[in-house]
Write a protein that holds these residues in place. Structure first.
Motif, PDB file in Angstrom:
ATOM      1  N   GLY A  72      21.946  30.457 -18.178  1.00 29.29           N
ATOM      2  CA  GLY A  72      23.106  30.489 -16.924  1.00 29.29           C
ATOM      3  C   GLY A  72      22.473  30.546 -15.485  1.00 29.29           C
ATOM      4  O   GLY A  72      22.783  30.967 -14.741  1.00 29.29           O
ATOM      5  N   VAL A  73      21.508  29.090 -15.640  1.00 30.49           N
ATOM      6  CA  VAL A  73      20.798  28.825 -14.687  1.00 30.49           C
ATOM      7  C   VAL A  73      22.103  28.275 -13.450  1.00 30.49           C
ATOM      8  O   VAL A  73      22.814  27.523 -13.907  1.00 30.49           O
ATOM      9  N   PRO A  74      21.873  28.482 -11.921  1.00 29.42           N
ATOM     10  CA  PRO A  74      22.842  28.557 -11.328  1.00 29.42           C
ATOM     11  C   PRO A  74      22.563  26.646 -10.719  1.00 29.42           C
ATOM     12  O   PRO A  74      24.129  26.039 -10.707  1.00 29.42           O
ATOM     13  N   SER A  75      22.109  26.313 -10.515  1.00 28.51           N
ATOM     14  CA  SER A  75      22.208  24.777 -10.546  1.00 28.51           C
ATOM     15  C   SER A  75      20.967  23.888 -11.539  1.00 28.51           C
ATOM     16  O   SER A  75      19.773  23.396 -11.323  1.00 28.51           O
ATOM     17  N   PRO A  76      21.667  23.427 -12.921  1.00 27.31           N
ATOM     18  CA  PRO A  76      20.993  23.024 -14.074  1.00 27.31           C
ATOM     19  C   PRO A  76      20.229  22.208 -13.549  1.00 27.31           C
ATOM     20  O   PRO A  76      19.235  21.223 -13.669  1.00 27.31           O
ATOM     21  N   ASP A  77      21.261  21.149 -12.471  1.00 34.06           N
ATOM     22  CA  ASP A  77      20.871  19.526 -12.168  1.00 34.06           C
ATOM     23  C   ASP A  77      19.630  18.581 -11.478  1.00 34.06           C
ATOM     24  O   ASP A  77      18.700  18.524 -12.192  1.00 34.06           O
ATOM     25  N   ALA A  78      19.862  20.128 -10.512  1.00 35.79           N
ATOM     26  CA  ALA A  78      18.926  20.376  -9.480  1.00 35.79           C
ATOM     27  C   ALA A  78      17.990  20.504  -9.930  1.00 35.79           C
ATOM     28  O   ALA A  78      16.617  19.846  -9.584  1.00 35.79           O
ATOM     29  N   ASP A  79      18.051  21.893 -10.612  1.00 33.88           N
ATOM     30  CA  ASP A  79      16.428  22.535 -11.162  1.00 33.88           C
ATOM     31  C   ASP A  79      15.995  20.796 -12.191  1.00 33.88           C
ATOM     32  O   ASP A  79      14.794  20.971 -12.320  1.00 33.88           O
ATOM     33  N   ALA A  80      16.526  20.672 -13.410  1.00 32.65           N
ATOM     34  CA  ALA A  80      15.693  19.651 -14.146  1.00 32.65           C
ATOM     35  C   ALA A  80      15.352  18.925 -13.592  1.00 32.65           C
ATOM     36  O   ALA A  80      14.130  18.086 -13.491  1.00 32.65           O
ATOM     37  N   ARG A  81      15.788  18.246 -12.178  1.00 30.57           N
ATOM     38  CA  ARG A  81      15.189  16.946 -11.752  1.00 30.57           C
ATOM     39  C   ARG A  81      13.519  17.934 -11.129  1.00 30.57           C
ATOM     40  O   ARG A  81      13.220  17.089 -10.921  1.00 30.57           O
ATOM     41  N   ALA A 138      10.900  26.756 -19.775  1.00 28.87           N
ATOM     42  CA  ALA A 138      11.115  27.942 -20.348  1.00 28.87           C
ATOM     43  C   ALA A 138      10.895  29.062 -19.365  1.00 28.87           C
ATOM     44  O   ALA A 138      11.646  29.660 -19.224  1.00 28.87           O
ATOM     45  N   ARG A 139       9.833  28.802 -18.519  1.00 28.52           N
ATOM     46  CA  ARG A 139       9.855  30.102 -17.225  1.00 28.52           C
ATOM     47  C   ARG A 139      11.304  30.100 -16.740  1.00 28.52           C
ATOM     48  O   ARG A 139      12.032  31.453 -16.184  1.00 28.52           O
ATOM     49  N   ARG A 140      11.864  28.538 -16.073  1.00 32.76           N
ATOM     50  CA  ARG A 140      13.385  28.887 -15.638  1.00 32.76           C
ATOM     51  C   ARG A 140      14.212  28.984 -16.670  1.00 32.76           C
ATOM     52  O   ARG A 140      14.975  29.649 -15.602  1.00 32.76           O
ATOM     53  N   ARG A 141      14.011  28.931 -17.625  1.00 34.01           N
ATOM     54  CA  ARG A 141      14.989  29.846 -17.795  1.00 34.01           C
ATOM     55  C   ARG A 141      14.978  31.603 -18.792  1.00 34.01           C
ATOM     56  O   ARG A 141      16.339  31.774 -18.050  1.00 34.01           O
ATOM     57  N   SER A 142      14.306  31.703 -18.199  1.00 34.08           N
ATOM     58  CA  SER A 142      13.404  32.951 -18.091  1.00 34.08           C
ATOM     59  C   SER A 142      13.969  34.113 -17.255  1.00 34.08           C
ATOM     60  O   SER A 142      14.464  35.038 -16.968  1.00 34.08           O
ATOM     61  N   GLY A 143      14.499  32.601 -16.419  1.00 30.57           N
ATOM     62  CA  GLY A 143      15.448  32.978 -14.879  1.00 30.57           C
ATOM     63  C   GLY A 143      13.824  33.550 -13.403  1.00 30.57           C
ATOM     64  O   GLY A 143      14.505  33.845 -12.659  1.00 30.57           O
ATOM     65  N   GLU A 144      12.762  33.530 -13.989  1.00 30.17           N
ATOM     66  CA  GLU A 144      12.090  32.650 -12.737  1.00 30.17           C
ATOM     67  C   GLU A 144      12.276  31.766 -11.776  1.00 30.17           C
ATOM     68  O   GLU A 144      13.102  31.155 -11.825  1.00 30.17           O
ATOM     69  N   ASP A 183      20.640  48.645  -1.143  1.00 31.56           N
ATOM     70  CA  ASP A 183      21.806  46.974  -1.015  1.00 31.56           C
ATOM     71  C   ASP A 183      21.199  46.723  -2.345  1.00 31.56           C
ATOM     72  O   ASP A 183      19.987  47.095  -3.163  1.00 31.56           O
ATOM     73  N   VAL A 184      22.361  46.351  -2.898  1.00 29.54           N
ATOM     74  CA  VAL A 184      22.611  45.157  -4.353  1.00 29.54           C
ATOM     75  C   VAL A 184      21.611  43.762  -4.016  1.00 29.54           C
ATOM     76  O   VAL A 184      22.028  43.501  -2.940  1.00 29.54           O
ATOM     77  N   LEU A 185      20.770  43.558  -4.471  1.00 22.27           N
ATOM     78  CA  LEU A 185      20.225  41.588  -4.222  1.00 22.27           C
ATOM     79  C   LEU A 185      20.668  41.757  -5.310  1.00 22.27           C
ATOM     80  O   LEU A 185      21.007  41.691  -6.253  1.00 22.27           O
ATOM     81  N   PRO A 186      20.373  39.532  -5.049  1.00 20.93           N
ATOM     82  CA  PRO A 186      21.251  39.252  -6.630  1.00 20.93           C
ATOM     83  C   PRO A 186      19.585  39.289  -7.846  1.00 20.93           C
ATOM     84  O   PRO A 186      18.545  39.848  -6.897  1.00 20.93           O
ATOM     85  N   ALA A 187      19.698  38.489  -8.917  1.00 17.92           N
ATOM     86  CA  ALA A 187      18.455  39.352 -10.132  1.00 17.92           C
ATOM     87  C   ALA A 187      17.496  39.201 -10.019  1.00 17.92           C
ATOM     88  O   ALA A 187      16.048  38.836 -10.237  1.00 17.92           O
ATOM     89  N   GLU A 188      17.785  37.434  -9.098  1.00 17.40           N
ATOM     90  CA  GLU A 188      16.268  36.536  -9.492  1.00 17.40           C
ATOM     91  C   GLU A 188      15.244  37.066  -8.157  1.00 17.40           C
ATOM     92  O   GLU A 188      14.096  36.949  -8.356  1.00 17.40           O
ATOM     93  N   VAL A 189      16.283  37.651  -7.540  1.00 22.45           N
ATOM     94  CA  VAL A 189      15.607  37.956  -5.352  1.00 22.45           C
ATOM     95  C   VAL A 189      14.841  39.819  -6.059  1.00 22.45           C
ATOM     96  O   VAL A 189      13.720  40.124  -6.587  1.00 22.45           O
TER      97      VAL A 189
END
Ligand code: SAM
Length: 281
Positions: free
Chosen positions: A22-31, A58-64, A195-201
């Motif tokens: 569920g990571v929003p920008s998987p291609d860019a992040d993989a790069r 693994a860290r990125r997959r956990s939402g970090e 205020d509601v913040l995005p989970a990653e924040v």
């Protein structure tokens, strides 16, 4: 013989795994992850580099957030160390730092203060880009200041013109700077408690860097009200805030006695900061 694994295959697989997580920008992040792990993306995949890559994945997959996983992030011309002790520097803050830099240059240099420096982003950008600047970097978080100090050590000679002060906004500064500052710049906390913040924040970035109080305007209000007593004339205050807060902040600045008050836009053309000037005496 089995075909050797390549960074290109690993990148494609990582993008798929990030997408599944569920990571929003998987291609860019993989790069980004490959670029951080691979000494040479066309070269062989070494055991240590692969272990590092897998750990980051693994860290990125956990939402970090990607920036914490990488451990560094760009801000204007700087490459800053970032981790969970500090807010991740944002593109809109690069614009705010640029405005502070232009104001200081127009005044011929002088003393600038970055209130709530976090990673040191704004303060270190000013020191690097304005040779005639003497810069104070203030934060009340000792953990954030550990990161700011590490980044300060990384900028070389301009770092000699930067001082770090721990404390509550202007109270952290020596009293003799009162009335002597050419530029004050701040990206303070401006989120309201509800205020509601995005989970990653919400789940990863320091709450003390984000949440101001029940209304979200508390820190902006204090900084705008106290700034005229600390600024020289001419002098300028540049404060970042949320788009819906710019008009309130502009009114606060007029009430505090600033002679000129302008709302500025970020890179997405949203109102994002308020530039407040005091004219010469
Ligand atoms: C939104 S972050 C900005 C960090 C950095 N300037 C940037 O733009 O990336 C706000 C910073 O203000 C600091 N802060 C919050 N309340 C403060 C206070 N009362 N006095 C000084 N610093 C404060 C936080 O610790 C945090 O580092």
């Amino acid at each position: 013989m089995a075909e050797a694994v390549t960074w290109s295959t690993l990148r494609t697989e990582a993008a798929a795994r990030l997408r599944d997580a569920g990571v929003p920008s998987p291609d860019a992040d993989a790069r980004w992850l490959v670029a951080a792990a691979a000494p040479d993306v066309d070269g062989p995949v070494g055991e240590r580099a692969l272990a590092y890559f897998d750990a980051m994945l693994a860290r990125r997959r956990s939402g970090e957030p990607l920036q914490y996983v990488l451990g560094s992030w760009g801000f204007r011309s700087l490459d800053l160390l970032v981790d969970r002790r500090v807010l991740i520097p944002r593109p809109e803050t690069e614009v705010v730092a640029g405005v502070a830099i232009e104001e200081l240059r127009a005044l011929g240099g002088g003393t600038a203060v970055d209130l709530g420096t976090g990673s040191g982003a704004i303060a270190l950008a000013i020191a690097t880009e304005v040779p005639a600047a003497s810069v104070w970097a203030v934060d009340r978080s000792s953990l954030a200041l550990e990161v700011a100090r590490a980044n300060l050590a990384g900028i070389g000679r301009p770092g000699a013109r930067v001082r770090i002060a721990e404390g509550d906004w202007f109270d952290a500064l020596p009293a003799e700077l009162r009335g002597q500052l050419q530029v004050v710049v701040a990206n303070p906390p401006y989120v309201a408690e509800d205020d509601v913040l995005p989970a990653e924040v919400r789940d990863w970035e320091p709450h003390g860097a984000l949440i101001a109080g029940p209304s979200g305007i508390e820190d902006l209000d204090r900084i705008v009200e106290e700034a005229p007593a600390w600024l020289d004339r001419p002098g300028a205050l540049v404060v970042e805030c949320a788009p819906h807060q710019t008009e309130v902040v502009a009114s606060l600045a007029e009430a505090a006695g600033f002679d000129e008050v302008e709302v500025g836009l970020d890179l997405s053309a949203r109102p994002r900061f308020v530039l407040c000037r005091l004219m010469g005496a």
